[in-house]
Design a protein around this motif. Sequence first.
Motif, mmCIF file in Angstrom:
data_model
loop_
_atom_site.group_PDB
_atom_site.id
_atom_site.type_symbol
_atom_site.label_atom_id
_atom_site.label_comp_id
_atom_site.label_asym_id
_atom_site.label_seq_id
_atom_site.Cartn_x
_atom_site.Cartn_y
_atom_site.Cartn_z
ATOM 1 N N VAL A 143 0.777 -1.213 -0.062
ATOM 2 C CA VAL A 143 -0.128 -0.031 0.032
ATOM 3 C C VAL A 143 0.892 1.073 0.231
ATOM 4 N N SER A 144 0.660 1.948 -1.056
ATOM 5 C CA SER A 144 1.555 3.262 -1.226
ATOM 6 C C SER A 144 0.674 4.683 -0.855
ATOM 7 N N GLU A 145 -0.650 4.585 -1.082
ATOM 8 C CA GLU A 145 -1.483 5.566 -0.927
ATOM 9 C C GLU A 145 -2.751 5.626 -0.364
ATOM 10 N N LEU A 146 -3.105 6.338 0.689
ATOM 11 C CA LEU A 146 -4.410 6.373 1.111
ATOM 12 C C LEU A 146 -5.280 7.724 0.987
ATOM 13 N N HIS A 147 -6.263 7.645 0.201
ATOM 14 C CA HIS A 147 -7.105 8.701 -0.109
ATOM 15 C C HIS A 147 -8.368 8.632 0.572
ATOM 16 N N LEU A 148 -8.573 9.303 1.800
ATOM 17 C CA LEU A 148 -9.675 9.273 2.441
ATOM 18 C C LEU A 148 -10.465 10.623 2.902
ATOM 19 N N SER A 149 -10.153 11.469 2.213
ATOM 20 C CA SER A 149 -10.559 12.759 2.410
ATOM 21 C C SER A 149 -12.172 12.959 2.105
ATOM 22 N N TYR A 150 -12.790 13.964 2.590
ATOM 23 C CA TYR A 150 -14.277 14.115 2.417
ATOM 24 C C TYR A 150 -15.233 12.747 2.711
ATOM 25 N N SER A 151 -14.859 12.182 3.885
ATOM 26 C CA SER A 151 -15.553 10.750 4.043
ATOM 27 C C SER A 151 -16.427 10.776 5.184
ATOM 28 N N ARG A 152 -16.334 11.972 6.065
ATOM 29 C CA ARG A 152 -16.964 12.022 7.537
ATOM 30 C C ARG A 152 -16.448 10.966 8.291
ATOM 31 N N LEU A 153 -15.134 10.791 8.116
ATOM 32 C CA LEU A 153 -14.833 9.800 9.186
ATOM 33 C C LEU A 153 -14.619 10.261 10.432
ATOM 34 N N GLY A 154 -14.429 9.684 11.607
ATOM 35 C CA GLY A 154 -14.001 10.176 12.998
ATOM 36 C C GLY A 154 -13.589 9.074 13.768
ATOM 37 N N GLY A 155 -13.632 9.035 15.066
ATOM 38 C CA GLY A 155 -12.927 8.092 15.665
ATOM 39 C C GLY A 155 -11.430 8.061 16.050
ATOM 40 N N GLU A 156 -10.757 6.990 16.075
ATOM 41 C CA GLU A 156 -9.608 6.988 16.527
ATOM 42 C C GLU A 156 -8.652 6.488 15.403
ATOM 43 N N ILE A 157 -7.517 7.161 15.051
ATOM 44 C CA ILE A 157 -6.573 6.775 13.992
ATOM 45 C C ILE A 157 -5.660 5.725 14.786
ATOM 46 N N SER A 158 -5.711 4.577 14.460
ATOM 47 C CA SER A 158 -4.845 3.256 14.727
ATOM 48 C C SER A 158 -3.326 3.549 14.398
ATOM 49 N N GLY A 159 -2.434 3.060 15.549
ATOM 50 C CA GLY A 159 -1.083 2.893 15.262
ATOM 51 C C GLY A 159 -0.802 1.683 14.219
ATOM 52 N N SER A 160 -1.913 1.065 13.829
ATOM 53 C CA SER A 160 -1.560 -0.003 12.764
ATOM 54 C C SER A 160 -0.874 0.722 11.604
ATOM 55 N N LEU A 161 -1.428 2.112 11.483
ATOM 56 C CA LEU A 161 -0.611 2.641 10.196
ATOM 57 C C LEU A 161 1.020 2.635 10.090
ATOM 58 N N LEU A 162 1.360 2.318 11.081
ATOM 59 C CA LEU A 162 3.080 2.214 10.934
ATOM 60 C C LEU A 162 3.583 0.982 10.451
ATOM 61 N N GLN A 163 2.524 -0.048 10.199
ATOM 62 C CA GLN A 163 2.893 -1.216 9.488
ATOM 63 C C GLN A 163 2.852 -0.948 8.068
#
Length: 849
Positions: free
Chosen positions: A84-104
């Motif tokens: 995985v090289s790119e994450l495009h999650l704009s304008y998605s009304r996301l909330g909550g907690e951003i997990s540290g799993s992104l480090l993987q």
Amino acid sequence: MAASFATLHVLFLVWFLPATFSLSFFFFKAESISNVSCYEKDKQALLTLKRGLADHEHVLSSWSDHKDCCIWDGVFCDKKIGRVSELHLSYSRLGGEISGSLLQLEHLKHLDLSYNDFNCTLIPSFLGSMYSLTHLDLTSANFSGLIPHQLGNLSSLRYLSLWNNSDLYVDNLRWMSGLSAIQYLDLGSANIHREVDWLQIMSKFPSLSELYLDNCQLDSLNPSLGFVNFTSLRVLNLSGNHFNHEIRNWFSNLSTSLLTLDLTSSSLKGDIPPSIFNLEKLEYLSLLSNKLTAQIPDSLGQLKHLAYLDLGLNSLNGPIPSSVRNLSRIRELYLDQNQLNGTIPKSLWLLSKLETLFVGKNSLTGIVDERHFQKLSKLKNLYMSEARLFLNVSSNWVPPFQLDYASMSSIKIGPNFPSWLQSQRSLSFLDMSMSGISGKAPSWFWNWTSNITFINLSNNHIECDVSDIFLSSNVKLLNIANNSFYGPISTFLCQKKIRKNKLEVLDASNNLLSGELSHCWKYWQSLIHLNLGSNNLAGRIPYSMGALGNLQSLRLQNNRIYGDIPSSVKKCSNLRLIDMGDNHLSIIPLWIGEMTNLLVLRLRSSEFKGYIPPQICQLSSLRVLDLANNSLSGSIPNCLKDISAMALPDSYDISFSFTYWDIYTSYVENVQLGPKGKEMEYEENLKLVKLVDLSSNNLSGSIPTEIWDLSELHFLNLSRNHLMGKILEKIGSMKELESVDLSRNHLSGEIPPSMSNLTFLSLLDLSYNNLSGRIPSSTQLQSFDALRYIGNPQLCGDPLPKSCTIEEQSLNKSPTGSVEDDSKNSNFYIGMGVGFATGFWAICGALLL
């Protein structure tokens, strides 16, 4: 009608942003796009991320363990290695907690979480350990708190945007030195005030191309080392800061690269330095809304690449320099709201690429004729309002341009109706108010364009039968006030061809409209502001007006309307202003207390009878209560202190409560009030008024004690009633009072000495009561004419010609008065009398013996 052009330029930019920037909306992909399989470790990391997020719009529904993650929505993989090289999650009304799993996601280069809502949480510090990131976008994602220093570890980061988050701040910026590859940096709206060396730190990035530090609470453009060198900078935005000093000369060091310079609303003052005009490659320059003075330098002509120039809302004076002829690429030119004078130079009219020209609200003079516009075939937006210009064109003139926006208020256009408008097929905004136009409106006018949204023809001498008015379904504002429009109002409101309308503002006041208010209000449910005042309307207020659920102001003043106010009006729960003064109405309805959003209630001179209902005290937001010149009887309700808006300081700005805003214009409500005995029109300053006017009624009883608790009241008029009792000492605590009229009642007792504390008082009238004693000595109370105190036979002292006797003086010796002293004096005189009588009879008895 009035527009606040302090924001107009900004609104123009917002309006056209979609055409300028491509927004990174959520990107959906078909499964056939990629044949690369997802790396299992990355998949599990993303599924862990999903579990921590609040996905209100189910945009992550494709993130399933049964599918290849490289075909998930918003996920992009490297086609060679499947990571995985790119994450495009704009304008998605996301909330909550951003997990540290992104480090993987060890190969993630592009992370976009912009335009989501993370509920004022901190920016995760672990993002500073994602060393492969080259693009990090957290724009408008509702993060707050300290910007983590760990972000400075991202040595490969080329793009960082933290713009428009909630209360982000820095304690210093030294950590940024690690961003050695940064090219695009946006910290807009973050508080970086604590870092005094921000200028040196930012200028040390060798690759920095775009820097946005707008609204960052910066207060100095002075480099501590005396030199600034942005070697690669092309865009610099420092708008919305608080520099409060002159523009510094170090800007001239940017001449080799800078294309955009935005210093809008940054409290800059003084002259425009010539160094600014050394930025020869500049394409965009905004100095809008500062405190700049002196003349526009002739060196302006050096900016030959300029496409956008905004010098509006300053205090620039002198003529427009003729060197503007060198701005051959200019498309948008804003010089409005300054103190420019002289004529518009001929060279300006040669700028053939000009699309927007704003020169209004200056002291410019002269005639503008059709020859001036010959080269301006691309002109779309023209603002010439409130200048001393005369548009003199022939009746058969066909302009070379197609305008979208035309604001020509208060310049000379008439007397003939401008026939050249008929050729303008794209026009959406037209303001020709106060332009000296007279005579009949041509028949083509109401049919000539389907794009028109705003029409302001107010304050002219235009004649027109309202049955001839045809409104396009796009019209939002129609202002024809102060003209000679005539005919039955019902023929306009009930015609079938305009039943599908979007009208939000209708001001037809001060015309010759007649007939009864129609029952067709169900077709006008978009109305927000309605003003039909000062016409010849008659009959009752129809029950159908309750259909106007969006209505915020209802003005039917100065007509011949009679009867009750129907209870259906309470369905208009958004009403903030009701003006039904100068009519022939009956009683104030009890349901008025349910209109809890009401700020202004004007019912003066409308023949109201009966009592003032105590329910009126439920209007806690009320700022203006005007029931003057009716036939109201009974006592003043003693619950008036419950109107908290008059008892407590304002907790918010109510300006917008009386104003209609849109992208191009604003409409400001105005009300006739007589706080000082003479009626005046309140418009922009209506937001500052707090008034109670119950004058010229048949009210009786004493002035309730509670009325003196309205400590924020500005104007109080209870004159010409049958009120009795005393003026209480508590009046001295109403320190905001500017006007007090208690004349022509039956008030008694002394004038409270505390009235000398009312330092803002500019009008006081206590005449024709039964007041007694000395007028308290103070600079304030003695400054009023004796006429303000006459008709009180027992009243004495300056400014009245009647001097006080010893007894009257003793009643009011000191500014504060003393009950104890009065009691002592009284006991002294009683003792003297008893002693005299005892001695007298003792002597008489001795002589008799």
